[in-house]
Motif scaffolding. Sequence first.
Motif, PDB file in Angstrom:
ATOM      1  N   THR A 234       0.825  -1.209   0.000  1.00 17.90           N
ATOM      2  CA  THR A 234       0.000   0.000   0.000  1.00 17.90           C
ATOM      3  C   THR A 234       0.857   1.255   0.000  1.00 17.90           C
ATOM      4  O   THR A 234       0.487   2.251  -0.618  1.00 17.90           O
ATOM      5  CB  THR A 234      -0.953   0.032   1.208  1.00 17.90           C
ATOM      6  N   GLY A 238       0.577   3.584  -3.047  1.00 20.48           N
ATOM      7  CA  GLY A 238      -0.128   4.817  -2.688  1.00 20.48           C
ATOM      8  C   GLY A 238      -1.401   4.469  -1.939  1.00 20.48           C
ATOM      9  O   GLY A 238      -2.236   3.732  -2.460  1.00 20.48           O
ATOM     10  N   MET A 239      -1.543   5.003  -0.724  1.00 18.87           N
ATOM     11  CA  MET A 239      -2.693   4.648   0.108  1.00 18.87           C
ATOM     12  C   MET A 239      -4.006   5.005  -0.566  1.00 18.87           C
ATOM     13  O   MET A 239      -4.129   6.071  -1.140  1.00 18.87           O
ATOM     14  CB  MET A 239      -2.649   5.431   1.430  1.00 18.87           C
ATOM     15  N   ARG A 289      -2.330  10.037  -3.136  1.00 16.80           N
ATOM     16  CA  ARG A 289      -3.539   9.734  -2.375  1.00 16.80           C
ATOM     17  C   ARG A 289      -4.697  10.503  -2.982  1.00 16.80           C
ATOM     18  O   ARG A 289      -5.443  11.187  -2.300  1.00 16.80           O
ATOM     19  CB  ARG A 289      -3.372  10.128  -0.913  1.00 16.80           C
TER      20      ARG A 289
ATOM     21  N   ILE B 124      -0.800   8.449   8.821  1.00 15.64           N
ATOM     22  CA  ILE B 124      -1.034   7.027   8.851  1.00 15.64           C
ATOM     23  C   ILE B 124       0.088   6.244   8.163  1.00 15.64           C
ATOM     24  O   ILE B 124       0.417   5.138   8.544  1.00 15.64           O
ATOM     25  CB  ILE B 124      -2.395   6.758   8.178  1.00 15.64           C
ATOM     26  N   TYR B 125       0.702   6.874   7.142  1.00 18.37           N
ATOM     27  CA  TYR B 125       1.830   6.248   6.462  1.00 18.37           C
ATOM     28  C   TYR B 125       2.934   5.948   7.457  1.00 18.37           C
ATOM     29  O   TYR B 125       3.615   4.950   7.366  1.00 18.37           O
ATOM     30  CB  TYR B 125       2.410   7.210   5.421  1.00 18.37           C
ATOM     31  N   MET B 128       2.670   2.710   9.227  1.00 27.63           N
ATOM     32  CA  MET B 128       2.893   1.566   8.342  1.00 27.63           C
ATOM     33  C   MET B 128       4.359   1.446   7.957  1.00 27.63           C
ATOM     34  O   MET B 128       4.917   0.344   7.924  1.00 27.63           O
ATOM     35  CB  MET B 128       2.029   1.706   7.097  1.00 27.63           C
TER      36      MET B 128
END
Lengths: 294, 328
Positions: A234, A238-239, A289, B124-125, B128
Amino acid sequence: MAGLSFDLLALQLFTGVALGAIYVLFAIGLSLIFGMLTVVNFAHGAFFMVGAYVGLFLVSLGGNFWLCLVAVPLIVGTIGLVVERFLIRPLYGRGIDYPLLLTFGLSYVMVELVRIAFGKSGYPFDTPELLQGAVNIGIGYFPLYRLFIIGVAVAVLLGLWLFLERTSFGLIIRAGARDPQIVRVLGVNVARVWLFVFGIGTGIAALAGLLAAPLQGVIPEMGSTILAEAFVVTVVGGMGSIGGAVIAGLLVGVVVSMTSLFAPEMAKVSIFALMAIVLLIRPQGFFGRAGLMS
Amino acid sequence: MNEVSQTLTQPGTAQTNWFEFAKRHRSLLASIFVLVFPLIMPFTALAVNILIYGLYALGFNLLFGYLGLLSFGHAALFGTGAYLAGIAIVHFALPWYAAIAIGVLGGVVMAAAIGGLAIRTRGIYFAMVTMALSQCVYYLFYQAVDWTGGENGLRGINVRDINIFGLKFDFIDPMTRYYVVAAFVILAFFVLSRILASPFGAVIEAVRENEARARASGYNVMLTRLVTFILSGAFCGLAGALAALHLSIVPIEIMHYETSGMAVMMSLLGGMGTFFGPFVGAAVYLLLENLVSLWTVHWQLIVGAIFVICVLFFPAGIWGTILKRMKQ
């Protein structure tokens, strides 16, 4: 290097694509849920694992693999609906850290419940009879089951694409990802859309777990390994981008299978090295994003 | 009108003064508590564990509670501290203090490496990326069997006695062991307290509260993040080195991301962004683990469920809730 031929490389590439298909299925659920709900689902690996166990249980009851392909996503997706409704929904509007922490705690609970029900040790999962053996794909013999995985992944992606692009519910989902406020003003029950998106995401994760079961066996910890690797997928893709998840998932699968051919001990590390390189060049991943399908 | 409001607020002011006093001398008060703590605990070994994991969670909380960055990769910092301290003793026969220094240095270097990459990402990245990078470190240490013992862990870290200026302490005695570890924890309390009270501490909290405004005020946000991550790594590396000395083995599980999750759970249970919260969280977590495992092996179920309940209903944590009550 004498044994290395073009055919061997091509076969290994194909093996990587099959492995990548599992990553893709796992990561599109993660990405879909993030893109819509801005929830990083740390329990996604647990849903993947539960999918494999539900399949194991159904087969032990006398069900067959083909039935599991339909039943497992439905059952686990329903569990996902319950989780979203009663655990995650109260946390909306309280920042992105809280749903992440909640799903992290939830994964502990789910793994431990499975350990209570099925024990700590793993189980083998038989490849269905129809899919045993190998077929000649022109460059050499390739396991039929891996071809089947690629096929299922393509079918799921196609179905998801048609659902999101061609149905009115899909239109609402895409609009909700862009601007939930406006969609709500237009009279759409956004909470229900989010509920279903979470259910779909966890259902696809469970399907991925079921497909992975004959390849690697079934153990309670199987979800935690793929979760860390799916985060790489991810981040690289790219989220929130489904297209990014597909491309990055395949890329990670190929990188793993290629390094395990040349330097097996580096196979696990190579995934993370890939992520480090991508982060240095493009911190937001291949597809940033932006919108859901971009 | 003025008189009335004054009389009304007076008792509150007295209480606030007391609270301000406690806050000003928090590291001293926390240290006094740490000194009497083993006397109220059933096992000293558990008390040592609480100190070590409390220190680990304290380092994590500097980043999570004070800077607002949620890292899921702190196991790599803790584990690097433990492994390097262990390797210094096992492979190079260095004295214990050198091993601890190398452990701290290891935590710092690893934090600089992981932090240098991860701070490029946001929100949030970050969680992770830190988790993925720490899994990478896990596999690297797992593969280096000659140095780390691989799957079996690093064994044979035997420290029998500790020499300080000619004074010899028996490190096998549990109470001595506790107070040696406690000395480092108290040192960490004072260092952390100084950091938070310094202008740099104010910048850390400013970045957490409003990043754009902090940047507009002329502060280097990226550098603040990196330096805080590295400081956090120093605390975690110290905790790891102490863990290696205490356990006399470094298991590979110390690097697994569940160890990162432990720091998150402990900080949240105790109260994130509070000075003493990580220790309260570590104590509650380890006591729960010990109590629940007396009657079932599935203690993670209970701990996980309690964590979920905390996230839903008590986001301020145990210590955070107590502090809120005291302020009122």
